[in-house]
Structure formats: structure tokens, C-alpha cells
Design a protein around this motif. Structure first.
Motif, PDB file in Angstrom:
ATOM      1  N   LEU A 279       6.473  28.165 -45.288  1.00  0.00           N
ATOM      2  CA  LEU A 279       6.213  26.915 -44.566  1.00  0.00           C
ATOM      3  C   LEU A 279       4.834  26.929 -43.938  1.00  0.00           C
ATOM      4  O   LEU A 279       4.097  25.943 -43.990  1.00  0.00           O
ATOM      5  N   SER A 280       4.472  28.045 -43.321  1.00  0.00           N
ATOM      6  CA  SER A 280       3.165  28.156 -42.679  1.00  0.00           C
ATOM      7  C   SER A 280       2.041  28.014 -43.699  1.00  0.00           C
ATOM      8  O   SER A 280       1.058  27.293 -43.473  1.00  0.00           O
TER       9      SER A 280
ATOM     10  N   VAL B 146      12.445  23.120 -37.567  1.00  0.00           N
ATOM     11  CA  VAL B 146      11.152  22.435 -37.576  1.00  0.00           C
ATOM     12  C   VAL B 146      11.300  21.216 -36.680  1.00  0.00           C
ATOM     13  O   VAL B 146      12.182  20.384 -36.896  1.00  0.00           O
TER      14      VAL B 146
ATOM     15  N   GLY C 280       6.141  21.772 -35.533  1.00  0.00           N
ATOM     16  CA  GLY C 280       6.055  23.220 -35.616  1.00  0.00           C
ATOM     17  C   GLY C 280       7.385  23.860 -35.957  1.00  0.00           C
ATOM     18  O   GLY C 280       8.446  23.236 -35.875  1.00  0.00           O
ATOM     19  N   LEU C 281       7.302  25.114 -36.364  1.00  0.00           N
ATOM     20  CA  LEU C 281       8.480  25.920 -36.660  1.00  0.00           C
ATOM     21  C   LEU C 281       8.836  26.733 -35.423  1.00  0.00           C
ATOM     22  O   LEU C 281       7.961  27.371 -34.831  1.00  0.00           O
TER      23      LEU C 281
ATOM     24  N   LEU D 103       2.608  23.760 -37.525  1.00  0.00           N
ATOM     25  CA  LEU D 103       2.582  23.416 -38.941  1.00  0.00           C
ATOM     26  C   LEU D 103       1.678  22.222 -39.233  1.00  0.00           C
ATOM     27  O   LEU D 103       0.790  22.305 -40.075  1.00  0.00           O
TER      28      LEU D 103
ATOM     29  N   ALA E 275       1.840  24.391 -45.030  1.00  0.00           N
ATOM     30  CA  ALA E 275       1.269  23.476 -44.037  1.00  0.00           C
ATOM     31  C   ALA E 275      -0.253  23.591 -44.008  1.00  0.00           C
ATOM     32  O   ALA E 275      -0.965  22.580 -43.881  1.00  0.00           O
TER      33      ALA E 275
END
Length: 308
Positions: free
Chosen positions: A300-301, A154, A280-281, A171, A304
Motif C-alpha cells: 500500500l505504501s 485505511v 493513511g494506514l 498514503l 501510494a
């Protein structure tokens, strides 16, 4: 005499309204986000303040800000809301338990202010998964992902050098704002220009390529602050701003309205020419993610989107 203490009476909905007001800084915006009237949100906050016997918000012409009590209560409210969200999701988890480990890299700021709480929540839902965070600087992160030393990272995506070699999932876009002390000449402004900011000593954070990020928008504006004070400590930045040594521009992700000594820090909007911090990832286009990594990336997405 009975030792019974009457329980506090507030609802999850009231906590959601309070959280929305704290995030947006305006009751009208919070009401729009929650699809209710402004009076509904105002009444909910008033009921919370009565239940807690403490003021949670300070009202100003430009909106509202948290009091010290409000800042402390927000942390507890967000914990309760997160627990309620997890409880609602728990019955619908896949019956097959996920097991394994995933290594994820992040920089100092992103790790501490964004990623660690999400890792903790993920591992509550998947206790047989071990998520191993690795703190690296941006250049090391890119190398580690490309070498498959970590499966993902990240990062502040605007700083990426080899962007074409990564898959990216946006994210968070965290707006940058001006931080000033209570009583500062700019405190009452709803928005300020970089020309106004440049009149005051500027405190520059040197971690996570903070100098690189700052130079971009200062150079684009064609101006420079009168004085630079550099530090690698986020808490030192807060304390120096709160004590009126200078001002700084940082993202909402790391903003806290109080210094360690309980002194007030105000955040003021900046023009659109100052870009948000984009987090962002990233994963390598040259490697395939494990099933554990894929599940964590999806988590995670989703998380977020709920935070935005």
C-alpha cells in the motif's frame, strides 16, 4: 474482401503522458513530471486523438480538462499502465509464495474510491493471500484495530480520536476542490475563495463524517454557505451539482468530471486554508502484524507513492 482491421498504434509512453495530463490538468505540469518538453506531451496527445479519432482534451486558459471520450479512455489507459507495471514487477517477486489472510477496515469512501482497486492488484500478485475488506465508520474502525479484530485500517487520519495509540503511514493527500456545473457563474475561475462559494446553495455529503470535515474549514473562515442541502449519496451529489442545484467541496479522490447522465462537472481550486483530505494506514501500537499484513502494508505504501 479482407476482414483485417489495422491495429491502433500508440505507445505506453503516450499513455503515461496522457495519464499525467489528466491528473495534473496542465500540459506544462505533466511535462515537468515526466521530464520532457511541453511539445513532446502535446504531440503525444495529438497522436492519441488521431489514433482514436476522438478529442480527449478540452483546452482552456487555465489548463485542460477531459472530454467525455477522454474520461472513458483514461480508465482503459490506466488499466493498461497498471498491467504493464505488474508485468515488469512479476519476474522479480520473491520465489517463496506468500500465503494467508489479512483483514483491513476502511470507511465507505476510502474503501470504494481508493482501497478496493489496490486489494485486487495485490491479490493478482499473491493469489494465495486473501485480503478481507471490512466497511466500518471511523469510530468502529478505531475500536476494531485496537481490539485486533482487524490488523490494519485505511482512514481519513484527520478524524482520528485516539491517534497516540496508532502507528500511521501516510498514503495520500487528496486536495479538496469546488465542484460546479457547466455554465455556473464560477466555472471560468482558476481559483475561488470560500466567500465566493458561500453565495451559492451548498450540497453537503453526510458520509465519512463529511459534515465534521466541512465545518472545520467553514468555521475557520468565519462564514457559512447560504443554504445546506444534505445527502448520503455520492451519486446524488454529482447529479445535483451537474444540474446546478448547488455546489460542493470534495476531494479529488472522489471527483469525476461527469454525472451518471453525462453532464459536466467542473473542479476549481480553493485557497490553502481548505486542507487536503489525508488518507493513511493505521495499525495498533499494542499488536504485532503478521507477515502477510506487513507485506500488504508495504505494498500500500509503495503503491501510494507511485500514485502521488
Amino acid at each position: 474482401m479482407s476482414d483485417f482491421i489495422s491495429p491502433l498504434r500508440f505507445t505506453l509512453r503516450q499513455l503515461q503522458y496522457f495519464d499525467a495530463v489528466a491528473r495534473t490538468g496542465q500540459i506544462s505540469l505533466a511535462a515537468t513530471e515526466m521530464h520532457v518538453t511541453q511539445s513532446t506531451v502535446t504531440s503525444a496527445i495529438a497522436e492519441l486523438e488521431r489514433a482514436l479519432d476522438a478529442p480527449l482534451l478540452e483546452r482552456h486558459r487555465s489548463g485542460v480538462v477531459l472530454t467525455y471520450a477522454g474520461h472513458l479512455f483514461l480508465q482503459q489507459a490506466q488499466t493498461v499502465l497498471a498491467a504493464a507495471h505488474d508485468a515488469a514487477r512479476q519476474p522479480f517477486k520473491a520465489l517463496q509464495e506468500l500465503e494467508g489472510e489479512v483483514r483491513i477496515a476502511a470507511s465507505y469512501t476510502v474503501l470504494g474510491y481508493f482501497l478496493v482497486p489496490l486489494i485486487a492488484k495485490f491479490q493478482k500478485n499473491y493469489p494465495k493471500v486473501q485480503v478481507i475488506p471490512v466497511e466500518l465508520d471511523r469510530q468502529q474502525i478505531e475500536q476494531a484495530v485496537l481490539a485486533n479484530e482487524v490488523e490494519m485500517a485505511v482512514v481519513i487520519t484527520s478524524n482520528l480520536q485516539e491517534r497516540k495509540r496508532f502507528h500511521e503511514i501516510g498514503l495520500v493527500q487528496s486536495p479538496r476542490q469546488l465542484w460546479v456545473a457547466q455554465g455556473h457563474p464560477l466555472e471560468g475561475q482558476t481559483q475561488v475563495s470560500l466567500e465566493q462559494v458561500a453565495q451559492y446553495p451548498y450540497i453537503l455529503i453526510s458520509i465519512d463524517e463529511g459534515e465534521v470535515n466541512a465545518v472545520r474549514y467553514w468555521q475557520a473562515a468565519g462564514i457559512n454557505p447560504s443554504t445546506f442541502i444534505k445527502t448520503s449519496s455520492m451519486e446524488a451529489v454529482r447529479e445535483m451539482v451537474a444540474l446546478n442545484f448547488g455546489v460542493t467541496i470534495l476531494s479529488n479522490m472522489v471527483y469525476r468530471p461527469w454525472s451518471l447522465e453525462g453532464k459536466r462537472i467542473h473542479a476549481i481550486r480553493l485557497p490553502a486554508s481548505v486542507p487536503p483530505m489525508e488518507v493513511g494506514l493505521i495499525t495498533s501500537k499494542e499488536h504485532t502484524l503478521s507477515s502477510v499484513a506487513e507485506r500488504f502494508a508495504a505494498y500500500l505504501s509503495m503503491s501510494a507513492k507511485q500514485m502521488s
